[in-house]
Design a protein around this motif. Structure first.
Motif, PDB file in Angstrom:
ATOM      1  N   MET A  27       0.831  -1.213   0.000  1.00 57.53           N
ATOM      2  CA  MET A  27       0.000   0.000   0.000  1.00 57.53           C
ATOM      3  C   MET A  27       0.864   1.262   0.000  1.00 57.53           C
ATOM      4  SD  MET A  27      -2.853  -1.334  -0.284  1.00 57.53           S
ATOM      5  CE  MET A  27      -3.717   0.203  -0.416  1.00 57.53           C
ATOM      6  N   ALA A  28       1.809   1.368   0.956  1.00 56.29           N
ATOM      7  CA  ALA A  28       2.650   2.559   1.005  1.00 56.29           C
ATOM      8  C   ALA A  28       3.483   2.672  -0.268  1.00 56.29           C
ATOM      9  CB  ALA A  28       3.546   2.525   2.239  1.00 56.29           C
ATOM     10  N   GLY A  29       3.888   1.519  -0.824  1.00 54.84           N
ATOM     11  CA  GLY A  29       4.654   1.543  -2.065  1.00 54.84           C
ATOM     12  C   GLY A  29       3.863   2.144  -3.211  1.00 54.84           C
ATOM     13  N   LEU A  30       2.597   1.722  -3.326  1.00 55.30           N
ATOM     14  CA  LEU A  30       1.757   2.251  -4.417  1.00 55.30           C
ATOM     15  C   LEU A  30       1.434   3.733  -4.192  1.00 55.30           C
ATOM     16  CD1 LEU A  30       0.683   0.888  -7.011  1.00 55.30           C
ATOM     17  CD2 LEU A  30       1.538  -0.739  -5.365  1.00 55.30           C
ATOM     18  N   ALA A  60       3.461   5.808  -2.728  1.00 54.26           N
ATOM     19  CA  ALA A  60       4.707   6.487  -3.107  1.00 54.26           C
ATOM     20  C   ALA A  60       4.772   6.661  -4.622  1.00 54.26           C
ATOM     21  CB  ALA A  60       5.920   5.695  -2.609  1.00 54.26           C
ATOM     22  N   VAL A  61       4.393   5.620  -5.363  1.00 52.89           N
ATOM     23  CA  VAL A  61       4.390   5.728  -6.822  1.00 52.89           C
ATOM     24  C   VAL A  61       3.420   6.824  -7.259  1.00 52.89           C
ATOM     25  CG1 VAL A  61       3.945   4.577  -8.995  1.00 52.89           C
ATOM     26  CG2 VAL A  61       4.927   3.310  -7.125  1.00 52.89           C
ATOM     27  N   PHE A  62       2.242   6.862  -6.602  1.00 52.95           N
ATOM     28  CA  PHE A  62       1.242   7.878  -6.956  1.00 52.95           C
ATOM     29  C   PHE A  62       1.814   9.284  -6.737  1.00 52.95           C
ATOM     30  CE2 PHE A  62      -1.989  10.716  -5.055  1.00 52.95           C
ATOM     31  CZ  PHE A  62      -2.700  11.009  -6.215  1.00 52.95           C
ATOM     32  N   PHE A 111       4.958  10.137  -6.643  1.00 54.53           N
ATOM     33  CA  PHE A 111       6.016  10.316  -7.635  1.00 54.53           C
ATOM     34  C   PHE A 111       5.413  10.721  -8.981  1.00 54.53           C
ATOM     35  CE2 PHE A 111       8.701   8.585 -11.008  1.00 54.53           C
ATOM     36  CZ  PHE A 111       9.911   9.172 -10.695  1.00 54.53           C
ATOM     37  N   ALA A 112       4.331  10.053  -9.379  1.00 52.82           N
ATOM     38  CA  ALA A 112       3.673  10.366 -10.652  1.00 52.82           C
ATOM     39  C   ALA A 112       3.058  11.765 -10.594  1.00 52.82           C
ATOM     40  CB  ALA A 112       2.607   9.325 -10.963  1.00 52.82           C
ATOM     41  N   MET A 113       2.432  12.108  -9.448  1.00 55.08           N
ATOM     42  CA  MET A 113       1.830  13.435  -9.292  1.00 55.08           C
ATOM     43  C   MET A 113       2.876  14.532  -9.466  1.00 55.08           C
ATOM     44  SD  MET A 113      -1.397  13.742  -8.762  1.00 55.08           S
ATOM     45  CE  MET A 113      -1.691  15.287  -7.903  1.00 55.08           C
ATOM     46  N   LEU A 168       5.590   8.484   5.184  1.00 58.37           N
ATOM     47  CA  LEU A 168       6.471   7.405   4.764  1.00 58.37           C
ATOM     48  C   LEU A 168       6.596   7.371   3.234  1.00 58.37           C
ATOM     49  CD1 LEU A 168       7.970   5.274   6.302  1.00 58.37           C
ATOM     50  CD2 LEU A 168       6.023   3.754   6.043  1.00 58.37           C
ATOM     51  N   VAL A 188       9.984   8.041   1.139  1.00 54.24           N
ATOM     52  CA  VAL A 188      10.557   7.031   0.245  1.00 54.24           C
ATOM     53  C   VAL A 188      10.801   7.630  -1.137  1.00 54.24           C
ATOM     54  CG1 VAL A 188      10.050   4.886  -0.994  1.00 54.24           C
ATOM     55  CG2 VAL A 188       9.697   5.003   1.464  1.00 54.24           C
ATOM     56  N   VAL A 189       9.861   8.467  -1.602  1.00 52.99           N
ATOM     57  CA  VAL A 189      10.058   9.126  -2.900  1.00 52.99           C
ATOM     58  C   VAL A 189      11.356   9.934  -2.875  1.00 52.99           C
ATOM     59  CG1 VAL A 189       9.178  10.896  -4.465  1.00 52.99           C
ATOM     60  CG2 VAL A 189       7.612   9.214  -3.496  1.00 52.99           C
ATOM     61  N   ILE A 217       9.002  -1.014   0.719  1.00 53.25           N
ATOM     62  CA  ILE A 217       8.185   0.071   0.160  1.00 53.25           C
ATOM     63  C   ILE A 217       8.890   0.667  -1.053  1.00 53.25           C
ATOM     64  CG2 ILE A 217       7.186   2.348   0.606  1.00 53.25           C
ATOM     65  CD1 ILE A 217       6.933   1.509   3.546  1.00 53.25           C
ATOM     66  N   PHE A 241       8.631  -1.691  -3.971  1.00 52.65           N
ATOM     67  CA  PHE A 241       7.313  -1.621  -4.618  1.00 52.65           C
ATOM     68  C   PHE A 241       7.208  -0.365  -5.472  1.00 52.65           C
ATOM     69  CE2 PHE A 241       5.855  -4.875  -1.690  1.00 52.65           C
ATOM     70  CZ  PHE A 241       5.080  -5.626  -2.557  1.00 52.65           C
ATOM     71  N   MET A 242       7.751   0.734  -4.956  1.00 49.62           N
ATOM     72  CA  MET A 242       7.687   1.978  -5.714  1.00 49.62           C
ATOM     73  C   MET A 242       8.390   1.795  -7.061  1.00 49.62           C
ATOM     74  SD  MET A 242       9.212   5.677  -4.777  1.00 49.62           S
ATOM     75  CE  MET A 242       9.554   6.752  -6.160  1.00 49.62           C
ATOM     76  N   VAL A 300       2.277   2.800 -13.151  1.00 48.62           N
ATOM     77  CA  VAL A 300       1.439   3.948 -12.797  1.00 48.62           C
ATOM     78  C   VAL A 300       1.701   5.141 -13.716  1.00 48.62           C
ATOM     79  CG1 VAL A 300       0.925   5.618 -10.982  1.00 48.62           C
ATOM     80  CG2 VAL A 300       1.133   3.198 -10.417  1.00 48.62           C
ATOM     81  N   THR A 301       2.969   5.401 -14.056  1.00 50.14           N
ATOM     82  CA  THR A 301       3.210   6.534 -14.958  1.00 50.14           C
ATOM     83  C   THR A 301       2.643   6.240 -16.358  1.00 50.14           C
ATOM     84  OG1 THR A 301       5.452   5.725 -15.296  1.00 50.14           O
ATOM     85  CG2 THR A 301       5.188   7.580 -13.785  1.00 50.14           C
ATOM     86  N   MET A 341      -0.926   7.024 -16.145  1.00 51.06           N
ATOM     87  CA  MET A 341      -1.104   8.467 -16.220  1.00 51.06           C
ATOM     88  C   MET A 341      -1.002   8.942 -17.669  1.00 51.06           C
ATOM     89  SD  MET A 341       0.785  11.167 -13.746  1.00 51.06           S
ATOM     90  CE  MET A 341       2.294  11.351 -14.674  1.00 51.06           C
ATOM     91  N   LEU A 397      -6.392   8.599 -10.586  1.00 52.56           N
ATOM     92  CA  LEU A 397      -5.113   7.885 -10.530  1.00 52.56           C
ATOM     93  C   LEU A 397      -4.850   7.364  -9.123  1.00 52.56           C
ATOM     94  CD1 LEU A 397      -2.661   7.253 -12.409  1.00 52.56           C
ATOM     95  CD2 LEU A 397      -1.501   9.165 -11.311  1.00 52.56           C
ATOM     96  N   SER A 433      -4.411   3.557  -8.137  1.00 50.85           N
ATOM     97  CA  SER A 433      -3.175   3.100  -7.499  1.00 50.85           C
ATOM     98  C   SER A 433      -3.495   2.374  -6.203  1.00 50.85           C
ATOM     99  CB  SER A 433      -2.255   4.282  -7.184  1.00 50.85           C
ATOM    100  OG  SER A 433      -1.980   5.016  -8.325  1.00 50.85           O
ATOM    101  N   GLY A 461      -2.858  -1.450  -5.230  1.00 53.48           N
ATOM    102  CA  GLY A 461      -2.141  -1.891  -4.032  1.00 53.48           C
ATOM    103  C   GLY A 461      -2.896  -3.008  -3.331  1.00 53.48           C
TER     104      GLY A 461
END
Lengths: 235, 261
Positions: A47-50, A52-54, A56-58, A90, A94-95, B157, B160-161, B168-169, B172, B202, B206, B210
């Protein structure tokens, strides 16, 4: 011109303060890890990983302002409102860690400073501003919008004040910290307005579609109870 | 010199320059410790000892040469420094104290020294970070952090990122394509609600991804720990080789601090 997030490079803040910042950032991350695990248990990593990706994408999403300039989101307040202060801080930390280690964004010696300013401070401030506001005024779409706007608006200048504090203690520049504070706060209030608007619009969009996914209001929503009634008029 | 190529590496590598050199082969945690210590030593060095920074630059150049990373890869990445360069450039003109004439322009000595301090340390730091990221695959860097006792959960974490970054990108990108296909052009603040609507969608996608990923992991027996697939051993000689860089820098820094003018 695209206004980029400013990660502090090496040498801008002196060695001792950078080291102390690393220790504080590490402590902050440990606290967030504990809090997030309590909230998400073994779902924490995916969950926190996804999230973080969100975030990062934002940060790559361009928001045009005017006359060819554009800005983007920092995301601390947004992450905290959507997934809670621990998981949010968190994810943003991580980002920043990944950006520093893998993409050479921001100095490696300044990674503690960057995590404090852009990860921990924005998420914690954003979270408290949002919660205090929403508890005071109640939950509805315009109220959630307003509270999220305030959270983004206030989190960004406060984060720049954290930078000014670090600069005042260990800055290597010769420009006095009061001057830096005036300049930084001025610029960051403007950036904060943008951050507040983007945060508010995004949170409002999520709130309309899936209010249960906005962690900052989840406990304030009316309880939804599933009632199973025997079918009527069926032979 | 072998040409840059990629084979079977993780996604999320923006800086990796795939080569087969002794530096690329060093274990990630060893390189990370070496580079972070090197940068910290540089940051602690008194700025008025100009020669010391020359030596540091030569040391990094030697690493870059040994790792076959050409300057044309390093230089463009140094642009991330620009906002702080502007700040540094202003300092010699606003200040107090002694002044000095450079090409007929009056500048403050303290400001000049501070500007030099920020520029040289920032530049050495960026080059060192680029060298680390250019010689180490992202996945190895994270595994290295785990071997350095960074909390497993934090490393997971980050893993996963990296793993879902492109998923995810790309999503987008498809949303942008869909907006464009409907005739949307972002012109100013008025178009923010539309972009934010996509951002909200998004987030929901996401978040739900998850949840699905978690369920998929559970069905494969996940209990909160990822299996360690690597059984690479870090040799003492790897540490010795890597720590030569910060050790050399430490000698320079101590000398520079002791023999201050």
């Amino acid at each position: 011109m695209h206004v980029q997030t400013m990660h502090i490079p090496d040498g801008f803040i002196n060695g001792p303060v950078s080291l102390v910042a690393m220790v504080i950032a590490a402590l902050g991350i440990v606290i967030c890890l504990r809090g997030a695990r309590k909230q998400l248990d073994e779902r924490t990593a995916p969950m926190a990983g996804l999230v973080a990706v969100f975030i990062f994408a934002m940060q790559m999403l361009n928001f045009p302002v005017a006359a060819g300039t554009s800005g983007h989101l920092l995301g601390g307040a947004l992450a905290a409102i959507l997934v809670g202060p621990y998981a949010g801080a968190l994810a943003v930390s991580v980002v920043i860690l990944v950006q520093g280690l893998l993409f050479a964004d921001g100095g490696l010696s300044a990674i503690g400073l960057n995590i404090i300013n852009m990860g921990l401070v924005t998420a914690v401030v954003g979270w408290f501003v949002f919660r205090w506001t929403i508890r005071a005024i109640g939950v509805s779409k315009p109220k959630v919008f307003f509270a999220a706007f305030l959270a983004g608006l206030i989190a960004v200048p406060v984060s720049s004040l954290a930078f000014v504090l670090e600069y005042a203690i260990g800055g290597t520049g010769t420009i006095g910290w009061p001057t830096v504070m005036v300049a930084m706060t001025g610029v960051h209030i403007l950036i904060g307005i943008g951050e507040g608007l983007i945060t508010a619009l995004t949170v409002a969009a999520v709130f309309l579609a899936r209010p249960d996914l906005v962690y900052g209001v989840r406990d304030l929503l009316p309880k939804q109870v599933l009632v199973v009634e025997p079918a009527k008029g069926v032979a | 010199m072998p040409s840059p190529h990629t084979h079977g590496h993780d996604v999320g590598e923006r800086l990796l320059v795939h080569r087969h050199t002794a530096i690329h082969r060093l274990p990630a945690e060893v390189k990370t410790v070496a580079m972070v210590s090197f940068i910290l030593i540089v940051v602690f060095t008194p700025p008025e000892q100009f020669w010391a920074f020359g030596v540091y630059a030569l040391m990094l150049a030697a690493v870059a040469r040994a790792a076959l990373i050409p300057a044309k890869i390093i230089l463009p990445r140094m642009l991330v420094e620009v906002p702080f360069v502007l700040f540094a450039v202003l300092m010699p003109f606003f200040g107090t104290g002694d002044t000095v004439e450079v090409f007929g322009i009056t500048m403050y000595t303290a400001g000049l020294l501070a500007a030099w301090n920020i520029l040289i340390k920032g530049t050495l730091g960026v080059v060192a970070s680029i060298l680390l990221a250019a010689t180490t695959p992202a996945r190895d860097l994270l595994l290295g952090l785990e071997r350095l006792r960074v909390p497993t959960l934090l490393v997971q974490i980050a893993a996963f990122m990296l793993r879902y970054m492109h998923v995810v990108t790309d999503e987008m990108g498809r949303m942008k394509l869909a907006r464009d296909a409907r005739g949307f052009t972002a012109t100013g603040i008025r178009s923010w609600p539309v972009i934010a609507q996509s951002a909200g969608a998004l987030f929901i996608r996401s978040y739900e991804r998850g949840e699905r990923v978690h369920l998929a992991m559970l069905s494969r027996g996940y209990t909160g720990r990822l299996p360690r697939l690597d059984n690479a051993v870090t040799l003492r000689s790897d540490w010795v080789k890597s720590m030569m860089l910060p050790a050399g820098a430490l000698i320079v820094a101590v000398t520079a601090t002791v023999v201050q003018p």
